[in-house]
Enzyme design. Structure first.
Site, PDB file in Angstrom:
ATOM      1  N   ARG A  85      -2.815   3.386  -5.970  1.00  0.00           N
ATOM      2  CA  ARG A  85      -3.872   2.361  -5.998  1.00  0.00           C
ATOM      3  C   ARG A  85      -4.471   2.245  -7.401  1.00  0.00           C
ATOM      4  O   ARG A  85      -4.776   1.149  -7.860  1.00  0.00           O
ATOM      5  CB  ARG A  85      -4.966   2.676  -4.980  1.00  0.00           C
ATOM      6  CG  ARG A  85      -4.541   2.564  -3.532  1.00  0.00           C
ATOM      7  CD  ARG A  85      -4.243   1.162  -3.110  1.00  0.00           C
ATOM      8  NE  ARG A  85      -5.441   0.331  -3.163  1.00  0.00           N
ATOM      9  CZ  ARG A  85      -5.481  -0.949  -2.836  1.00  0.00           C
ATOM     10  NH1 ARG A  85      -4.384  -1.552  -2.431  1.00  0.00           N
ATOM     11  NH2 ARG A  85      -6.599  -1.631  -2.912  1.00  0.00           N
ATOM     12  N   HIS A 115       1.425  -5.068  -3.456  1.00  0.00           N
ATOM     13  CA  HIS A 115       0.521  -4.547  -2.423  1.00  0.00           C
ATOM     14  C   HIS A 115       0.720  -3.044  -2.356  1.00  0.00           C
ATOM     15  O   HIS A 115       1.841  -2.553  -2.485  1.00  0.00           O
ATOM     16  CB  HIS A 115       0.846  -5.145  -1.051  1.00  0.00           C
ATOM     17  CG  HIS A 115       0.184  -4.398   0.064  1.00  0.00           C
ATOM     18  ND1 HIS A 115      -1.116  -4.640   0.437  1.00  0.00           N
ATOM     19  CD2 HIS A 115       0.625  -3.378   0.849  1.00  0.00           C
ATOM     20  CE1 HIS A 115      -1.443  -3.797   1.416  1.00  0.00           C
ATOM     21  NE2 HIS A 115      -0.398  -3.029   1.686  1.00  0.00           N
TER      22      HIS A 115
END
Length: 138
Positions: A85, A115
């Site tokens: 992330r 994503h």
């Protein structure tokens, strides 16, 4: 060992960024356990974005995700959810730092190249959707 789900979105595939993204993942020491290029069905896109089903932009998300092929990845490594992330960067391109994947390549909120699961729980759910019937621990 922890696993996560990453996906190169249609804009990333179209712009030829698959190799660059994979290289960044591997340079970080993560292992790609599984990878497939595929055309996303409307049903899979709806299931993937189920948490946004009642939001006004839901239809746009589904349309974008089904607009071209994606590359789905099962990635493994220590603290891979959190670290990936950070590598990906913020959703809004204007907030994504240079050096992150989105900071370097994203164009808009939806056309943001990649994503990544935002939690271990999301990773388990998303891996189950995208790699159905396949074990989570390789």
């Amino acid at each position: 060992m922890e696993q996560t789900f990453l996906m190169v979105k249609p804009d990333g595939v179209e712009r030829g960024l698959i190799g660059e993204i994979i290289a960044r993942i591997e340079r970080k020491g993560f292992v790609i356990r599984e990878m497939k290029m595929m055309q996303v069905t409307e049903e899979l896109a709806q299931a993937h974005y189920a948490e946004h089903a009642e939001k006004p932009f839901f239809g746009e998300l589904v349309t974008f995700l089904t607009s071209g092929p994606v590359v789905a990845l099962r990635v493994e490594g220590e603290d891979v959810v959190t670290v990936s992330r950070m590598m990906i960067g913020k959703t809004k391109p204007t907030e994504a730092l240079p050096g992150t994947i989105r900071g370097d390549f994203a164009n808009t909120m939806s056309e943001n190249v990649i994503h990544g699961s935002d939690s271990v729980e999301s990773a388990e759910r998303e891996l189950g959707l995208w790699f159905q019937g396949q074990p989570l621990n390789v």
